[in-house]
Motif scaffolding. Structure first.
Motif, short mmCIF file in Angstrom:
data_model
loop_
_atom_site.label_atom_id
_atom_site.label_comp_id
_atom_site.label_asym_id
_atom_site.label_seq_id
_atom_site.Cartn_x
_atom_site.Cartn_y
_atom_site.Cartn_z
N LEU A 233 0.82 -1.21 0.00
CA LEU A 233 0.00 0.00 0.00
C LEU A 233 0.86 1.26 0.00
N LEU A 234 1.98 1.25 0.72
CA LEU A 234 2.86 2.41 0.74
C LEU A 234 3.51 2.61 -0.62
N ARG A 235 3.88 1.50 -1.27
CA ARG A 235 4.45 1.60 -2.62
C ARG A 235 3.45 2.23 -3.58
N SER A 236 2.18 1.82 -3.45
CA SER A 236 1.14 2.40 -4.30
C SER A 236 0.93 3.88 -3.98
N ALA A 237 0.94 4.24 -2.69
CA ALA A 237 0.76 5.64 -2.30
C ALA A 237 1.91 6.50 -2.83
N PRO A 300 -4.50 3.81 3.86
CA PRO A 300 -4.10 4.38 2.57
C PRO A 300 -4.90 5.63 2.23
N GLY A 301 -4.20 6.67 1.78
CA GLY A 301 -4.86 7.91 1.39
C GLY A 301 -5.17 8.84 2.54
N ALA A 302 -4.89 8.46 3.78
CA ALA A 302 -5.21 9.29 4.94
C ALA A 302 -4.02 10.14 5.34
N ASP A 303 -4.23 11.46 5.49
CA ASP A 303 -3.19 12.32 6.02
C ASP A 303 -3.26 12.27 7.54
N ALA A 304 -2.46 13.12 8.20
CA ALA A 304 -2.41 13.07 9.66
C ALA A 304 -3.76 13.40 10.29
N LYS A 305 -4.49 14.36 9.67
CA LYS A 305 -5.80 14.70 10.21
C LYS A 305 -6.77 13.53 10.10
#
Length: 402
Positions: A233-237, A300-305
């Motif tokens: 998932l990190l590779r995709s992000a 995946p796709g989530a920022d810190a907020k």
């Protein structure tokens, strides 16, 4: 029916019995009920082949109605087994309805005359619909579980669906010749047998992969699988230049639960937590047991907020729903450490780095009193988008080191 086709159907029946026995044995050893359902499916498909091959001996009506009826039941059970694999309710009522509809249409065709083209179309289209539905169910991977084996098995089912549907429509419109003497029917029967074998071994591999990927107690992904999924998932992000967040969640004072009430109650608490997690995360998020009472959640796709909001939702649910387990007031709460990958940032950009950052935040949250969400602070003065709060219930900013 040509003798060669009867021979292939007879061979298919023998192979079907062997495959059913293999699935039955594997289901017993692995304690996976989906394998029992698929074993039953193979038995129905085998019975269907036997009745179709014995048309001359038992007569056309019995061969058509019983043989094709068994095949429709078998295909429906394949779909039901997939739902059982995913721990969903099997659609046995739908199997019965489709089988009744199919055999009713076949009976009507026989009653109105020897309409071979109609019978081929009815059976082929219904089998194609079942296999397409089963393939689609496999592509809807739940909980971030194993993907490769499901996609491969879904591909086999989709090939079957396309082949049967095209055959049914082709016969109906005169594009494909009617079944009878000749090599075409033999080839179709052989290809069908080969795909059935591929599906059976694919189903076994799916179950083995699931067993190897899940934690026995909670049913969530195990440590190896959650880290592997995190790397994917990190590779995709990174390729899509999207944010990616990771949570490390730890049940507070869990050792005292085992000491006071015993490990059975502790195990129930872990299972209860695993049941609470899906209520707070999104459908594309992935949760796994990292070790002991510590869990890893991929966002995946989530920022810190976004990570902060999900972590707080989970923390509050745990506080509300794990207060009492098995009539014991265990009072379990949750501390969460969160770390975020941002494209172009100098912050953590590997799963190992995110784990270290989230673990440091988790440690800080524990040190400040537990039952809170701690956000790993980005380096070089970069500010996370989650709110910074004073120590207490809620979010804090923490350095990613102990």
């Amino acid at each position: 029916m040509d003798f060669q086709v009867q021979t292939v159907l007879s061979v298919s029946a023998v192979v079907g019995l062997l495959l059913a026995g293999l699935q039955l044995l594997a289901g017993w050893r692995l304690r996976q009920s989906c394998l029992f359902v698929w074993s039953l499916a193979n038995l129905f498909l085998t019975t269907g082949c036997v009745f179709l091959a014995a048309r001359i001996d038992i007569g056309l009506p019995a061969s058509v109605l019983i043989g094709n009826g068994c095949i429709l039941i078998g295909m429906g059970l394949i779909y039901s087994g997939i739902r059982t694999l995913d721990e969903r309710t099997p659609r046995l009522a739908a199997v019965a309805v489709v089988t009744a509809l199919g055999t009713g249409l076949l009976g009507l065709s026989l009653w109105s005359g020897n309409n071979l083209a109609d019978r081929v179309t009815i059976t082929s289209v219904l089998v194609g619909c079942w296999t397409a539905t089963a393939g689609r169910a496999l592509l809807q991977t739940p909980g971030g579980g194993p993907i490769i084996s499901r996609v491969a098995s879904a591909l086999v089912l989709m090939v079957l669906a396309i082949g049967y549907t095209l055959r049914g429509l082709g016969v109906q419109f005169g594009i494909v010749p009617l079944p009878g003497d000749g090599p075409v029917e033999v080839l179709i029967a052989i290809v069908g047998l080969g795909l059935a074998i591929c599906w059976t071994f694919g189903s076994l591999y799916m179950v083995l992969e699931k067993v190897a990927s899940l934690d026995d107690l909670t049913g969530l992904l195990n440590r190896r699988s959650i880290l592997q999924r995190g790397e994917e998932l990190l590779r995709s992000a990174r390729a899509r230049r999207m944010p990616f967040s990771l949570l490390l969640a730890d049940l507070d004072h869990f050792k005292s639960v085992n000491d006071r009430f015993g490990h059975d109650v502790g195990d129930l608490a872990l299972k209860r937590f695993a049941a609470v997690v899906p209520q707070s995360i999104r459908s594309n998020d992935v949760a796994g047991r990292y070790g002991g009472e510590e869990f890893c959640i991929l966002l995946p796709g989530a920022d810190a907020k976004g990570a902060h909001a999900i972590a707080e939702r989970l923390r509050l649910l745990v506080e509300a729903q794990l207060r009492e387990v098995a009539s014991h007031d265990i009072g379990v709460t949750l501390t969460v450490g969160a770390a975020t990958y941002l494209p172009g940032s100098s912050g953590p950009d590997t799963i190992a780095d995110l784990i270290i950052a989230a673990d440091g935040a988790l440690y800080s949250g524990k040190a400040l009193g537990r039952n809170r969400t701690a956000m790993a602070q980005l380096p070089s003065g970069e500010v996370p988008s989650a709110p910074r709060e004073t120590p207490g219930h809620g979010a804090i900013a923490a350095e990613p080191s102990r």
